[in-house]
Design a protein around this motif. Structure first.
Motif, PDB file in Angstrom:
ATOM      1  N   SER A  69      61.628  66.223  33.949  1.00 22.45           N
ATOM      2  CA  SER A  69      62.407  65.303  34.793  1.00 22.45           C
ATOM      3  C   SER A  69      61.771  65.180  36.173  1.00 22.45           C
ATOM      4  O   SER A  69      61.615  64.082  36.714  1.00 22.45           O
ATOM      5  N   MET A  70      61.404  66.333  36.753  1.00 26.47           N
ATOM      6  CA  MET A  70      60.780  66.331  38.088  1.00 26.47           C
ATOM      7  C   MET A  70      59.464  65.549  38.060  1.00 26.47           C
ATOM      8  O   MET A  70      59.152  64.806  38.987  1.00 26.47           O
ATOM      9  N   VAL A  73      60.197  61.891  38.149  1.00 28.74           N
ATOM     10  CA  VAL A  73      60.599  61.456  39.503  1.00 28.74           C
ATOM     11  C   VAL A  73      59.351  61.333  40.401  1.00 28.74           C
ATOM     12  O   VAL A  73      59.188  60.352  41.114  1.00 28.74           O
ATOM     13  N   ARG A  76      57.459  58.268  39.501  1.00 33.57           N
ATOM     14  CA  ARG A  76      58.146  57.060  39.957  1.00 33.57           C
ATOM     15  C   ARG A  76      57.927  56.866  41.461  1.00 33.57           C
ATOM     16  O   ARG A  76      57.685  55.751  41.922  1.00 33.57           O
ATOM     17  N   GLN A  77      57.986  57.977  42.214  1.00 35.24           N
ATOM     18  CA  GLN A  77      57.811  57.877  43.667  1.00 35.24           C
ATOM     19  C   GLN A  77      56.405  57.419  44.045  1.00 35.24           C
ATOM     20  O   GLN A  77      56.231  56.763  45.059  1.00 35.24           O
TER      21      GLN A  77
ATOM     22  N   ASP B  99      69.259  60.794  41.193  1.00 32.73           N
ATOM     23  CA  ASP B  99      68.250  61.500  40.374  1.00 32.73           C
ATOM     24  C   ASP B  99      68.801  62.847  39.903  1.00 32.73           C
ATOM     25  O   ASP B  99      68.698  63.195  38.730  1.00 32.73           O
ATOM     26  N   ILE B 103      69.405  64.249  36.266  1.00 30.81           N
ATOM     27  CA  ILE B 103      68.687  65.449  35.804  1.00 30.81           C
ATOM     28  C   ILE B 103      69.691  66.497  35.290  1.00 30.81           C
ATOM     29  O   ILE B 103      69.493  67.087  34.228  1.00 30.81           O
ATOM     30  N   THR B 106      70.922  65.354  32.048  1.00 29.65           N
ATOM     31  CA  THR B 106      69.846  65.524  31.054  1.00 29.65           C
ATOM     32  C   THR B 106      69.762  66.975  30.599  1.00 29.65           C
ATOM     33  O   THR B 106      69.681  67.254  29.400  1.00 29.65           O
TER      34      THR B 106
END
Lengths: 113, 304
Positions: A69-70, A73, A76-77, B99, B103, B106
């Motif tokens: 997930s990180m 992100v 995306r950034q 976000d 998360i 998720t």
């Protein structure tokens, strides 16, 4: 760029612009996942059009999905990365969790086989 | 205020003064006028000073206002910039919050689904560990557990429990003639056929070992077990698996031993099993393709 143990393997194939995941990825905590995260970020540095092939990854624990997930992100950034995820329909966790990653980055392309 | 102020006017007053001393009142008036003129001149000076002062003061105020205005304009711009920065920061924080929410969701869903996946795997492994690798029917271990469980259950409920032990006739010869691969196929076919006929809840058919199979029938008397045994024998006969070296038939046949009891503390489950095994042995001894059951009646099945 290849991380290999008895339980799992993560490697980058520059010709296919693809990071492959295989086996049972059950590392203990986010810290333990930093080599995998580094491998992913290095791959993105080399080629901003990148594919993660997770079809052979039978298990990924909660820390693993957090790391993923990180990564999504971060990508995306950056704004200039085209990310493709390849999953397997017969791996239960992939059918659920990968769709949530798409919510983090709507431009992420998801492909099940 | 109606008095002339010009120099010619003053000159006229001087002329009157020089000509006639009798005109003192006039002189007085002139002096008064002088005084008035001086006063007026002083007024003018005062007014000029006041005007200058006011003017200068106005300029100063204006300059001060200008400065203040400039300062305020700068301040407004700075505040607008700060507001824009705060707005951007707010948007960033909102995005990060979104976000994090995604998360967290998720991770939670992932945990649940991985848990379900492990559970499924455990279930499959359990089933696999209880199944016979070759025939895919329950194995000896599964039989032992089930038989022991049913023994206790039937003892508690004082209900009959039966078992059938079956053995494929002349299986060694079958393997010798047709080969071990064909022998394995034969075991698979026979196991599948027997398994398909045992359907009641609590009943269990398992591979007992080699070419032997066992059926556990709770709530079933010896007569009931005999019916089941007949059904199984017919099922195998209908398969018509060729066996040219069988002395009792052209096809694969079964020998069976049945044992039945109402379990009680003074007997053991193993006793029941031993009785079934002894009757199976008898069925073999007496010519195969037959069922031996508790009434000691030998039932030979006709070759089909």
């Amino acid at each position: 760029m290849d991380i290999k143990t008895d339980d799992y393997r993560v490697w980058y194939d520059p010709e296919a612009n693809t990071v492959f995941f295989q086996g049972f990825l059950r590392l203990d905590g986010m810290e333990a996942y930093s080599p995998v995260m580094s491998l992913l970020l290095d791959a993105v540095e080399k080629q901003p059009q990148i594919t993660l092939n997770l079809r052979q990854l039978e298990f990924l624990n909660s820390s693993g999905i957090s790391m993923l997930s990180m990564f999504v992100v971060k990508v995306r950034q950056r704004g200039d990365v085209q990310l493709y995820l390849q999953g397997a329909e017969n791996v239960l966790w992939q059918t659920k969790s990968l769709k949530n990653l798409q919510r983090l980055m709507p431009g992420l392309q998801l492909e099940f086989a | 205020m109606g008095w002339p102020l010009s120099q010619p006017g003053l000159h006229t007053v001087a002329q009157f003064t020089g000509r006639d001393n009798e005109q003192d009142p006039l002189q007085g008036q002139i002096q008064a006028l002088h005084s008035e003129v001086a006063r007026l001149q002083q007024d003018i000076q005062d007014l000029q000073i006041a005007l200058t002062t006011t003017s200068e003061h106005g300029d100063l105020i204006e300059a001060e206002l200008h400065q203040t205005n400039l300062k305020l304009s700068t301040e407004v711009k700075e505040r607008q910039r700060a507001e824009a920065t705060l707005q951007a920061l707010l948007e960033l924080i909102c995005r990060e919050r979104d976000d994090l929410e995604i998360i967290v969701q998720t991770i939670m869903e992932h945990g649940d689904v991985v848990d379900a996946q492990w559970h499924q795997k455990l279930y499959e492994e359990t089933i696999r560990s209880m199944s016979d690798g070759l025939t895919q029917v329950p194995n000896r271990r599964r039989f032992d557990e089930h038989f022991s469980h049913q023994w206790k259950l039937m003892q508690r409920e004082s209900c009959p429990l039966s078992i059938i032990l079956c053995d494929i006739d002349y299986f060694k010869q079958y393997n010798d003639i047709y080969g071990h691969l064909a022998g394995d196929d034969c075991l698979r076919i026979v196991a599948k056929a027997l398994h398909s006929k045992i359907r009641r809840p609590g009943d269990l058919m398992a591979r007992y070992g080699g070419e032997e199979f066992v059926v556990v029938l709770p709530n079933t008397t010896a007569d009931g077990a005999l019916e089941v045994a007949h059904k199984l024998q017919s099922t195998i006969a209908e398969l018509q698996i060729p066996h040219v070296h069988s002395d009792v038939s052209r096809y694969i046949t079964l020998s069976m031993g049945i044992a039945a009891t109402i379990p009680s503390p003074d007997q053991s489950a193993d006793d029941l099993l031993r009785r079934a095994d002894r009757r199976l042995y008898l069925a073999k001894q007496e010519g195969r393709n037959r069922i031996i059951y508790p009434s000691s009646t030998c039932l030979k099945e006709s070759t089909r």
